[in-house]
Design an enzyme around this catalytic site. Structure first.
Site, PDB file in Angstrom:
ATOM      1  N   GLY A  64       0.792  -1.215   0.000  1.00 48.52           N
ATOM      2  CA  GLY A  64       0.000   0.000   0.000  1.00 48.52           C
ATOM      3  C   GLY A  64       0.827   1.269   0.000  1.00 48.52           C
ATOM      4  O   GLY A  64       1.997   1.288  -0.402  1.00 48.52           O
ATOM      5  N   CYS A  93      11.390   0.498   3.951  1.00 47.24           N
ATOM      6  CA  CYS A  93      10.505   0.575   2.784  1.00 47.24           C
ATOM      7  C   CYS A  93       9.298   1.475   3.071  1.00 47.24           C
ATOM      8  O   CYS A  93       9.405   2.695   3.000  1.00 47.24           O
ATOM      9  CB  CYS A  93      10.078  -0.813   2.346  1.00 47.24           C
ATOM     10  SG  CYS A  93       9.433  -0.887   0.650  1.00 47.24           S
ATOM     11  N   LEU A  94       8.147   0.923   3.395  1.00 45.05           N
ATOM     12  CA  LEU A  94       6.986   1.734   3.743  1.00 45.05           C
ATOM     13  C   LEU A  94       7.323   2.648   4.919  1.00 45.05           C
ATOM     14  O   LEU A  94       6.827   3.781   4.991  1.00 45.05           O
ATOM     15  CB  LEU A  94       5.807   0.827   4.101  1.00 45.05           C
ATOM     16  CG  LEU A  94       4.463   1.501   4.358  1.00 45.05           C
ATOM     17  CD1 LEU A  94       3.891   2.095   3.075  1.00 45.05           C
ATOM     18  CD2 LEU A  94       3.465   0.507   4.963  1.00 45.05           C
ATOM     19  N   HIS A 184      15.251  -3.553   1.086  1.00 41.82           N
ATOM     20  CA  HIS A 184      14.942  -4.540   2.118  1.00 41.82           C
ATOM     21  C   HIS A 184      16.227  -5.176   2.652  1.00 41.82           C
ATOM     22  O   HIS A 184      16.782  -6.079   2.034  1.00 41.82           O
ATOM     23  CB  HIS A 184      14.015  -5.612   1.551  1.00 41.82           C
ATOM     24  CG  HIS A 184      12.587  -5.162   1.470  1.00 41.82           C
ATOM     25  ND1 HIS A 184      11.571  -5.777   2.157  1.00 41.82           N
ATOM     26  CD2 HIS A 184      12.016  -4.120   0.803  1.00 41.82           C
ATOM     27  CE1 HIS A 184      10.429  -5.146   1.904  1.00 41.82           C
ATOM     28  NE2 HIS A 184      10.673  -4.140   1.084  1.00 41.82           N
ATOM     29  N   GLU A 186      16.520  -7.207   4.989  1.00 40.58           N
ATOM     30  CA  GLU A 186      16.274  -8.567   5.456  1.00 40.58           C
ATOM     31  C   GLU A 186      16.196  -9.589   4.331  1.00 40.58           C
ATOM     32  O   GLU A 186      16.129 -10.800   4.593  1.00 40.58           O
ATOM     33  CB  GLU A 186      14.969  -8.601   6.271  1.00 40.58           C
ATOM     34  CG  GLU A 186      13.691  -8.643   5.464  1.00 40.58           C
ATOM     35  CD  GLU A 186      13.307  -7.318   4.820  1.00 40.58           C
ATOM     36  OE1 GLU A 186      12.303  -7.291   4.083  1.00 40.58           O
ATOM     37  OE2 GLU A 186      14.005  -6.313   5.061  1.00 40.58           O
TER      38      GLU A 186
END
Length: 739
Positions: A64, A93-94, A184, A186
């Site tokens: 989203g 990220c978000l 990311h 991870e």
């Protein structure tokens, strides 16, 4: 200032990589305790009173937009907390996008989205990147930020894309202890900017905390009561039943290289449509064991529909019901299997006895807490299992046949069965296959609608709602009663399917009212016997059909060197790592990443992920079943993030998937299990088993992973190609011109 027991609050925005991030934080921060909450579990006014108990906050990624309140939840308020509650925060990220736009940045769409793709990240070798060398980072985003000039947030790292230009990859707040990265850290394929950057965040967080003289409050158990237990979570244990009598196992064996598993099946009633039958079939390499359930009238059958309050138990044609009560179907099955446990069985075979059958796609949807919109056309049980006490296992490598029973004092049946198999004559190949002449009615998906769904899926990808959507559609095959009865049984169709498309994880399940024929190439999950059970998942993303000119080298060039194929596989690998970390804790490794494996008719791009949970002495942990529950539906059949992707697919597909893209396999009385993804399969519903003069209606599901790089016409062609291997079982091979 340092802390003996640092506590981290990780905020999950319903992502499918959250537990990977938690595992990375555990690795980077010594002795850290991690509490994970959803971004909509608390309002900021409620969360405020608990923030003083934590050393820092990590804001995880998610689907989203940070501009949509339901997507970002409480995260947007964290950047504006009062000075007396201020604490270090690290966003991913978000999380970066939210920090940026709350400080005046503009949110924009990338011209070319980056999902599962690697980029070289440039940085200033300071702050988060102090002492960090080259960074090759995996990106999962379609949105990016353009920072406000001379604003309160400044850039720490960036990358250059051919079409997107310069893209911000890391930021920090000039005055508050807030840091974030767009990529990311991870991901299993991020190099240089993962563990190193999280360690630097923790160093910066400790430095800020020391300067401010902030000291987290002493942990209060009441906080855990409200916010949930720390991760890794405790694996549920079952009450000890050691006082109950354990079943003994009786085994006989023989070697008959000339005897096939189909010969054995036919000797045990495979052709009798009125009887129940179950075969888990390793029809090609690298499969090894085929398992035949020897089902009789008193074999218990367990069926359940999601939403029901009871489970149906059928034995000797009599049906009884057992109320689930406060538990769910999983806890009921676990307790049932605990009561049937066998120890000290035959170590040479993977299956001793236990549950065999199938679980629908909707079983997994329910586990994600997504409301089901039940389709009246789908009458199949969501759980359809038989408890197998007598079985035959064929080892295709040694050609040894094992005859097994967990029925008390059953040596006579084992001896009689071994003797019967010693005398059984192998069948000769049929000279004529009548199925070639069938003309069934085939209703394939509407091409225009499927193409439109692909385009809608891509729009969701561009908007940041998902990284990958595994879109599917159903084909229906109708056989009039005259045609159905004249030519063959479902068993004959299964034999034709395994001949046309031999697969290592095939299966023939005739568990009324469902009949399933499968030539699945994909093992979903296997787990070894406890204690110290090892769980392994083997996702397949990327296929090249064999041909004389398609050598291994050609296949590797087409798969390993194809960014789209590798990105699809990587997304599912990262998703599966998350599922495993959530169930078993930290001990998860990628044993194999994107290797090309050879199968009977195709080359496949396969990864292998393993997880292991620590077992405590004297406690029976249901590790494998816990992983099975937490990993459904299969990530290779949904996309990532899983929950949001499933919600989108429900709307795009407009119908239940039912048996298709669920799993089938076994749950052994030894505690082990092996489950395959229900693909390259067809199934039918038959209310009155074996009734003559009835028409047959079969369903075939097929589809593909839609990414931002997908071409709609190519995806349609791929779906039709997958259909054809199953259509051959009905003598139906539509050409593209017919579609």
């Amino acid at each position: 200032m340092t802390f003996e027991v640092p506590r981290l609050l990780l905020i999950d925005s319903y992502d499918s990589f959250t537990y990977n991030l938690a595992a990375l934080c555990k690795q980077a921060i010594p002795n850290v305790n991690i509490t994970i909450i959803k971004n909509d579990e608390f309002k900021i006014q409620d969360l405020r009173s608990y923030l003083p108990y934590f050393s820092a906050v990590v804001v995880g990624p998610g689907p989203g937009s940070p501009e949509v309140p339901k997507d970002i939840g409480v995260v947007k308020d964290l950047w504006k907390i009062d000075d007396d509650l201020l604490l270090p925060i690290f966003g991913v990220c978000l999380g970066l996008q939210s920090l940026a736009i709350e400080n005046g940045a503009l949110l924009k769409r990338l011209s070319t989205v980056k999902h599962g793709l690697m980029s070289h990240v440039c940085h200033r070798s300071m702050d988060l990147f102090d002492g960090v060398g080259n960074v090759r980072a995996i990106r999962y985003h379609s949105l990016h930020v353009e920072l406000k000039e001379d604003g309160d947030v400044e850039e720490l790292a960036w990358t250059h894309d051919e079409k997107n230009g310069k893209v911000v990859m890391a930021i920090r707040h000039k005055y508050c202890p807030f840091w974030a990265v767009q990529y990311h850290p991870e991901s299993v394929c991020t190099e240089g900017g993962g563990l190193e950057v999280v360690r630097n965040f923790w160093r910066l967080a400790q430095s800020w905390t020391s300067k401010k003289g902030r000291s987290p409050r002493v942990w209060d158990q009441s906080v855990e009561t409200v916010m949930g237990e720390t991760w890794p979570y405790q694996i549920p244990s079952l009450p000890s039943l050691s006082a109950s009598p354990r079943r003994a196992m009786v085994v006989g064996s023989l070697v008959r290289p000339e005897l096939s598993i189909t010969d054995i099946c036919e000797a045990f009633g495979a052709s009798d449509e009125s009887s129940r039958f179950a075969l888990l079939d390793s029809a090609s390499q690298p499969g090894q064991y085929s398992i035949l359930a020897c089902i009789s009238a008193d074999t218990l059958q367990i069926t359940y529909r999601v939403g029901d309050q009871s489970v149906a138990l059928t034995k000797n044609d009599q049906v009884s019901y057992e109320v689930l009560g406060s538990g769910d179907i999983w806890s009921w099955l676990s307790k049932f299997m605990q009561s049937m446990k066998v120890e000290g069985g035959n170590s040479e075979t993977p299956f001793w006895g236990g549950l065999i059958g199938c679980l629908s796609y909707e079983v997994g949807v329910k586990s994600l807490d997504i409301p089901l919109r039940r389709d009246s056309a789908n009458k199949h049980p969501d759980v359809n299992l038989v408890f197998v006490e007598r079985s035959i296992v064929l080892d295709s490598k040694t050609m040894r046949i094992f005859v097994q029973s967990i029925v008390p004092e059953d040596r006579a049946w084992v001896a009689q069965t071994v003797d019967m198999l010693q005398r059984l004559q192998p069948s000769s190949p049929s000279a004529v296959d009548p199925l070639v002449h069938l003309q069934p009615k085939v209703a394939i998906p509407d091409k225009g609608r499927y193409i439109s769904s692909i385009q809608q899926a891509k729009e969701h990808l561009y908007a940041g709602d998902s990284y990958e959507l595994c879109l599917t559609a159903q084909t229906r095959i109708s056989l009039p009663a005259s045609v159905s009865n004249q030519y063959s049984s479902s068993w004959a169709r299964y034999k034709r399917l395994r001949k046309a498309n031999p697969a290592p994880h095939s299966g023939y399940l005739r568990l009324h009212p469902t009949t399933l024929l499968s030539s699945s190439p994909e093992r979903f999950l296997s787990y070894s016997r406890s204690p110290n059970s090892v769980c392994q998942l083997r996702p397949i993303k990327g296929t090249v059909r064999k041909a004389p000119h398609i050598t291994r080298a050609v296949a590797e060039r087409a798969l390993i060197h194809n960014p789209k194929e590798v990105a699809e596989n990587l997304m599912i690998v990262d998703l599966i790592r998350h599922d495993l970390h959530g169930a078993v804790g930290e001990d998860v490794v990628v044993k194999q990443f994107c290797s090309v494996e050879e199968y009977e008719t195709v080359w496949q791009l396969v990864s292998v992920i393993e997880g292991k949970a620590r077992s405590l002495p004297g406690i029976d942990h249901q590790v494998g079943p816990r992983v099975l529950k937490d990993s459904l539906p299969p990530g290779s059949m949904t996309g990532a993030p899983k929950k949001r992707s499933v919600e989108i697919l429900q709307k795009l597909e407009g119908q239940e998937r039912g048996i298709y893209s669920g799993v089938f396999g076994y749950w052994c009385v030894s505690g082990s299990g092996d489950w395959s993804v229900t693909i390259r399969s067809c199934f039918k519903y038959e209310e009155d088993a074996g009734r003559s003069n009835t028409a047959e209606d079969w369903v075939i599901g097929a589809g593909g992973a839609i990414t931002a790089l997908s071409d709609p016409e190519s995806e349609w062609d791929e779906m039709i190609t997958k259909l054809q291997s199953v259509l051959r079982a009905f003598g139906a091979l539509p050409s593209h011109g017919d579609l």
